[in-house]
Design an enzyme around this catalytic site. Structure first.
Site, PDB file in Angstrom:
ATOM      1  CD  GLU A  81      -3.016  -0.814   0.123  1.00 25.74           C
ATOM      2  OE1 GLU A  81      -3.211   0.350  -0.274  1.00 25.74           O
ATOM      3  OE2 GLU A  81      -3.618  -1.792  -0.345  1.00 25.74           O
ATOM      4  CB  THR A 126       9.746   4.835   0.725  1.00 24.25           C
ATOM      5  OG1 THR A 126       9.585   6.247   0.697  1.00 24.25           O
ATOM      6  CG2 THR A 126       9.309   4.349   2.108  1.00 24.25           C
ATOM      7  CG  ASP A 127      12.505   9.535   0.208  1.00 26.48           C
ATOM      8  OD1 ASP A 127      11.324   9.154   0.344  1.00 26.48           O
ATOM      9  OD2 ASP A 127      12.823  10.564  -0.439  1.00 26.48           O
ATOM     10  CD  GLU A 128       6.806   9.141   2.207  1.00 23.58           C
ATOM     11  OE1 GLU A 128       6.044   8.923   3.162  1.00 23.58           O
ATOM     12  OE2 GLU A 128       6.416   9.558   1.107  1.00 23.58           O
ATOM     13  CE1 TYR A 151       4.268   3.451   1.521  1.00 29.68           C
ATOM     14  CE2 TYR A 151       5.415   5.539   1.849  1.00 29.68           C
ATOM     15  CZ  TYR A 151       5.283   4.331   1.178  1.00 29.68           C
ATOM     16  OH  TYR A 151       6.166   4.017   0.162  1.00 29.68           O
ATOM     17  CE  LYS A 155       7.940   0.332   1.455  1.00 27.00           C
ATOM     18  NZ  LYS A 155       7.709  -0.784   0.469  1.00 27.00           N
ATOM     19  CG  LEU A 191       1.817  16.894  -6.511  1.00 26.95           C
ATOM     20  CD1 LEU A 191       0.732  17.684  -5.787  1.00 26.95           C
ATOM     21  CD2 LEU A 191       3.189  17.449  -6.149  1.00 26.95           C
ATOM     22  CB  ILE A 207      -1.599  23.527  -3.089  1.00 29.36           C
ATOM     23  CG1 ILE A 207      -1.498  23.720  -4.602  1.00 29.36           C
ATOM     24  CG2 ILE A 207      -0.245  23.654  -2.407  1.00 29.36           C
ATOM     25  CD1 ILE A 207      -0.417  22.935  -5.269  1.00 29.36           C
TER      26      ILE A 207
HETATM   27  P1  NAD Z   1       1.465   1.255  -6.312  1.00 31.99           P
HETATM   28  O1  NAD Z   1       0.480   1.544  -5.239  1.00 31.99           O
HETATM   29  O2  NAD Z   1       1.342   1.928  -7.630  1.00 31.99           O
HETATM   30  O3  NAD Z   1       1.483  -0.310  -6.606  1.00 31.99           O
HETATM   31  C1  NAD Z   1       1.461  -1.281  -5.583  1.00 31.99           C
HETATM   32  C2  NAD Z   1       1.137  -2.629  -6.206  1.00 31.99           C
HETATM   33  O4  NAD Z   1       1.103  -3.607  -5.166  1.00 31.99           O
HETATM   34  C3  NAD Z   1      -0.247  -2.671  -6.890  1.00 31.99           C
HETATM   35  O5  NAD Z   1      -0.140  -3.293  -8.150  1.00 31.99           O
HETATM   36  C4  NAD Z   1      -1.083  -3.504  -5.935  1.00 31.99           C
HETATM   37  O6  NAD Z   1      -2.123  -4.221  -6.581  1.00 31.99           O
HETATM   38  C5  NAD Z   1      -0.041  -4.427  -5.328  1.00 31.99           C
HETATM   39  N1  NAD Z   1      -0.450  -4.940  -4.018  1.00 31.99           N
HETATM   40  C6  NAD Z   1      -0.932  -4.213  -2.972  1.00 31.99           C
HETATM   41  N2  NAD Z   1      -1.240  -5.034  -1.953  1.00 31.99           N
HETATM   42  C7  NAD Z   1      -0.917  -6.286  -2.349  1.00 31.99           C
HETATM   43  C8  NAD Z   1      -1.001  -7.571  -1.726  1.00 31.99           C
HETATM   44  N3  NAD Z   1      -1.465  -7.715  -0.479  1.00 31.99           N
HETATM   45  N4  NAD Z   1      -0.588  -8.658  -2.416  1.00 31.99           N
HETATM   46  C9  NAD Z   1      -0.111  -8.522  -3.697  1.00 31.99           C
HETATM   47  N5  NAD Z   1      -0.039  -7.338  -4.324  1.00 31.99           N
HETATM   48  C10 NAD Z   1      -0.430  -6.243  -3.667  1.00 31.99           C
HETATM   49  O7  NAD Z   1       2.898   1.523  -5.660  1.00 31.99           O
HETATM   50  P2  NAD Z   1       4.224   2.115  -6.311  1.00 31.99           P
HETATM   51  O8  NAD Z   1       4.182   3.582  -6.217  1.00 31.99           O
HETATM   52  O9  NAD Z   1       4.466   1.459  -7.607  1.00 31.99           O
HETATM   53  O10 NAD Z   1       5.289   1.602  -5.245  1.00 31.99           O
HETATM   54  C11 NAD Z   1       5.887   0.321  -5.369  1.00 31.99           C
HETATM   55  C12 NAD Z   1       6.867   0.116  -4.226  1.00 31.99           C
HETATM   56  O11 NAD Z   1       7.885   1.112  -4.273  1.00 31.99           O
HETATM   57  C13 NAD Z   1       6.223   0.217  -2.849  1.00 31.99           C
HETATM   58  O12 NAD Z   1       6.823  -0.752  -2.016  1.00 31.99           O
HETATM   59  C14 NAD Z   1       6.572   1.624  -2.385  1.00 31.99           C
HETATM   60  O13 NAD Z   1       6.650   1.675  -0.990  1.00 31.99           O
HETATM   61  C15 NAD Z   1       7.938   1.809  -3.027  1.00 31.99           C
HETATM   62  N6  NAD Z   1       8.300   3.208  -3.338  1.00 31.99           N
HETATM   63  C16 NAD Z   1       7.452   4.017  -4.033  1.00 31.99           C
HETATM   64  C17 NAD Z   1       7.868   5.311  -4.379  1.00 31.99           C
HETATM   65  C18 NAD Z   1       6.978   6.239  -5.183  1.00 31.99           C
HETATM   66  O14 NAD Z   1       7.332   7.408  -5.388  1.00 31.99           O
HETATM   67  N7  NAD Z   1       5.831   5.803  -5.702  1.00 31.99           N
HETATM   68  C19 NAD Z   1       9.132   5.762  -3.983  1.00 31.99           C
HETATM   69  C20 NAD Z   1       9.954   4.903  -3.256  1.00 31.99           C
HETATM   70  C21 NAD Z   1       9.542   3.621  -2.956  1.00 31.99           C
HETATM   71  O1  DAU Z   2       9.262   9.715  -1.059  1.00 31.65           O
HETATM   72  C1  DAU Z   2       8.801   8.523  -1.613  1.00 31.65           C
HETATM   73  C2  DAU Z   2       7.297   8.430  -1.454  1.00 31.65           C
HETATM   74  O2  DAU Z   2       6.718   9.353  -2.373  1.00 31.65           O
HETATM   75  C3  DAU Z   2       6.769   7.027  -1.687  1.00 31.65           C
HETATM   76  O3  DAU Z   2       7.292   6.162  -0.712  1.00 31.65           O
HETATM   77  C4  DAU Z   2       5.246   7.012  -1.647  1.00 31.65           C
HETATM   78  O4  DAU Z   2       4.769   5.711  -1.945  1.00 31.65           O
HETATM   79  C5  DAU Z   2       4.732   8.008  -2.660  1.00 31.65           C
HETATM   80  O5  DAU Z   2       3.324   8.054  -2.639  1.00 31.65           O
HETATM   81  C6  DAU Z   2       5.311   9.392  -2.416  1.00 31.65           C
HETATM   82  O6  DAU Z   2       4.789   9.955  -1.180  1.00 31.65           O
HETATM   83  P1  DAU Z   2       4.380  11.509  -1.070  1.00 31.65           P
HETATM   84  O7  DAU Z   2       3.431  11.655   0.049  1.00 31.65           O
HETATM   85  O8  DAU Z   2       5.583  12.373  -1.091  1.00 31.65           O
HETATM   86  O9  DAU Z   2       3.634  11.667  -2.505  1.00 31.65           O
HETATM   87  P2  DAU Z   2       2.291  12.404  -2.937  1.00 31.65           P
HETATM   88  O10 DAU Z   2       2.249  12.389  -4.430  1.00 31.65           O
HETATM   89  O11 DAU Z   2       1.104  11.880  -2.206  1.00 31.65           O
HETATM   90  O12 DAU Z   2       2.522  13.896  -2.457  1.00 31.65           O
HETATM   91  C7  DAU Z   2       3.644  14.658  -2.900  1.00 31.65           C
HETATM   92  C8  DAU Z   2       3.594  16.010  -2.199  1.00 31.65           C
HETATM   93  O13 DAU Z   2       2.473  16.753  -2.707  1.00 31.65           O
HETATM   94  C9  DAU Z   2       3.368  15.926  -0.695  1.00 31.65           C
HETATM   95  O14 DAU Z   2       4.101  16.958  -0.067  1.00 31.65           O
HETATM   96  C10 DAU Z   2       1.868  16.158  -0.527  1.00 31.65           C
HETATM   97  C11 DAU Z   2       1.536  17.097  -1.672  1.00 31.65           C
HETATM   98  N1  DAU Z   2       0.180  16.951  -2.256  1.00 31.65           N
HETATM   99  C12 DAU Z   2      -0.221  15.723  -2.652  1.00 31.65           C
HETATM  100  C13 DAU Z   2      -1.472  15.542  -3.228  1.00 31.65           C
HETATM  101  C14 DAU Z   2      -1.918  14.164  -3.635  1.00 31.65           C
HETATM  102  C15 DAU Z   2      -0.614  18.082  -2.463  1.00 31.65           C
HETATM  103  O15 DAU Z   2      -0.225  19.214  -2.125  1.00 31.65           O
HETATM  104  N2  DAU Z   2      -1.834  17.901  -3.043  1.00 31.65           N
HETATM  105  C16 DAU Z   2      -2.299  16.681  -3.433  1.00 31.65           C
HETATM  106  O16 DAU Z   2      -3.440  16.587  -3.943  1.00 31.65           O
END
Ligand code: NAD
Ligand code: DAU
Length: 345
Positions: A81, A126-128, A151, A155, A191, A207
């Site tokens: 998630e 993630t860096d979070e 979240y 992680k 975002l 925002i």
């Molecule tokens: P996403 O939400 O787009 O995709 C997650 C995928 O996992 C989906 O296809 C979902 O169906 C699947 N999934 C969820 N629960 C599951 C379960 N119980 N069993 C099997 N599959 C399941 O996520 P994303 O943005 O592609 O992120 C992928 C990974 O990278 C995550 O582990 C996230 O923490 C990490 N990550 C994301 C970012 C980012 O900016 N999006 C940055 C750093 C790390």
């Molecule tokens: O840093 C890596 C992470 O980046 C991943 O681990 C997460 O899975 C990924 O979702 C992302 O997390 P953020 O919370 O940084 O991403 P998001 O796109 O939700 O938001 C980016 C920034 O924009 C954050 O400061 C919140 C802000 N935001 C986001 C949304 C969705 C807004 O201002 N308005 C918005 O509607």
């Protein structure tokens, strides 16, 4: 085995591995939650070295059966998630998938890999997990963990379990912690794709807070190339930070996106920016993320391939050419979620 391969980053990793490594048999395991879409993979689904299995990583029996059915040699684990706002609304799903799901996979790998062959269990994180920075400094691999959202807490917990399986059971693990990704196939709750979708539909651009929170943005295909580098060349037991050296405040990023969208849509300058609306801040909103990626650059020779302007331009072009994809992935429960999130704030 690649878990979460139908999601945003997972689909780019699957595409890269299926295409670049024809000798590998890629088994994509995904539960297909709201965030997982097989449309993300239509260009590779017919390939001989690709198999999709719908499975929940929480289901120990399914996971164990898949390990033996395909004699899994290596795992790249992305299933999770992933959306911070959803973790604030409902943390338990994050504990289950991100923590218990990861431990379920670790157990399956530990039980299956009793031979003398070399294996890799690669956990994508993630860096979070490092918390929030003020205006100075960067996250390194040695920054102490300080997760602050449900979240990032989930992680961080999964990262600790991965390290525990390395130290206690000598499971051959690798890890990486990456900054914010952007690119094609990104679910429009995050975002950048949310803003693109709302501009296309003339909806407000929400925002959070004052818009001055900072994220370090990396093109998703560069994350996939970094994952390739860590998987093939990274050291067992080590973690690598991945980032774009590309920090933007949210408001500057959205203004820049608005400018590009106006140009591409042939609308008068300033049209999209008029939609910007400041709304109530995210609870516990982390101020700044920024990655020091020198370890992966120096040890594995990885660097991002593209600058932000080109990456964002390519990303917008993809969304403009794939409006059907947006309609498909937002057609389920997403609209209710969106209305709840934004109309109540
Ligand atoms: P996403 O939400 O787009 O995709 C997650 C995928 O996992 C989906 O296809 C979902 O169906 C699947 N999934 C969820 N629960 C599951 C379960 N119980 N069993 C099997 N599959 C399941 O996520 P994303 O943005 O592609 O992120 C992928 C990974 O990278 C995550 O582990 C996230 O923490 C990490 N990550 C994301 C970012 C980012 O900016 N999006 C940055 C750093 C790390
Ligand atoms: O840093 C890596 C992470 O980046 C991943 O681990 C997460 O899975 C990924 O979702 C992302 O997390 P953020 O919370 O940084 O991403 P998001 O796109 O939700 O938001 C980016 C920034 O924009 C954050 O400061 C919140 C802000 N935001 C986001 C949304 C969705 C807004 O201002 N308005 C918005 O509607």
């Amino acid at each position: 085995m690649i878990t979460g391969g139908a999601g945003f980053i997972g689909s780019h990793v699957v595409r890269r591995f299926v295409t670049n490594y024809p000798d590998y048999q890629i088994i994509n395991i995904d539960k297909l939650t709201y965030a997982g879409n097989l449309e993300n993979l239509i260009d590779v689904e017919h390939k001989d070295n690709y198999v999709f299995e719908k499975a929940d990583i929480l289901d120990k029996k399914s996971v164990t059966d898949l390990f033996s059915k395909y004699t899994i040699t290596d795992v790249i684990h992305l299933a999770a998630e992933s959306h911070v706002d959803r973790s604030i609304e409902g943390p338990m799903e994050f504990v289950l998938t991100n923590v218990v799901g990861t431990v379920t996979l670790l157990e399956a790998a530990k039980d299956a890999w009793t031979d003398k062959n070399e294996h890799v269990f690669y956990h994508v994180s993630t860096d979070e997990v490092f918390g929030s920075l003020e205006s100075e400094g960067f996250f390194t691999e040695n920054t102490p963990y300080d997760p602050r959202s449900p979240y990032s807490a989930s992680k961080a917990s999964s990262d600790h379990f991965v390290r525990a399986y390395f130290h206690t059971f000598q499971l051959p693990v690798k890890m990486s912690n990456c900054s914010n990704n952007y690119g094609s196939h990104h679910f429009p709750e995050k975002l950048i794709p949310l803003m693109i979708n709302n501009i296309l539909n003339d909806k407000p651009l929400p925002i959070y807070g004052n818009g001055l929170n900072i994220r370090d943005w990396l093109w998703v295909e560069d994350h996939a190339s970094a994952i390739d580098a860590v998987f093939h060349k990274g050291k067992i037991g080590e973690s690598y930070n991945i980032g774009g050296l590309n920090e933007w405040t949210n408001i500057d990023l959205v203004m820049f996106l608005c400018q590009l969208m106006d140009q591409k849509l042939g609308r008068p300058e300033g049209s999209a920016a008029k939609l910007i609306t400041y709304i109530k801040d995210r609870a516990g909103h982390d101020q700044r993320y920024a990655i020091d990626a020198s370890k992966i650059r120096e040890e594995l020779g990885w660097t991002p391939s593209i600058n932000f302007e080109d990456g964002l331009s390519k990303t917008i072009d993809w969304y403009l050419a794939n409006k059907e994809w947006i309609d498909k992935v937002t057609s389920g429960s997403y609209q209710n979620y969106y209305d709840q999130q934004y109309n109540n704030r």
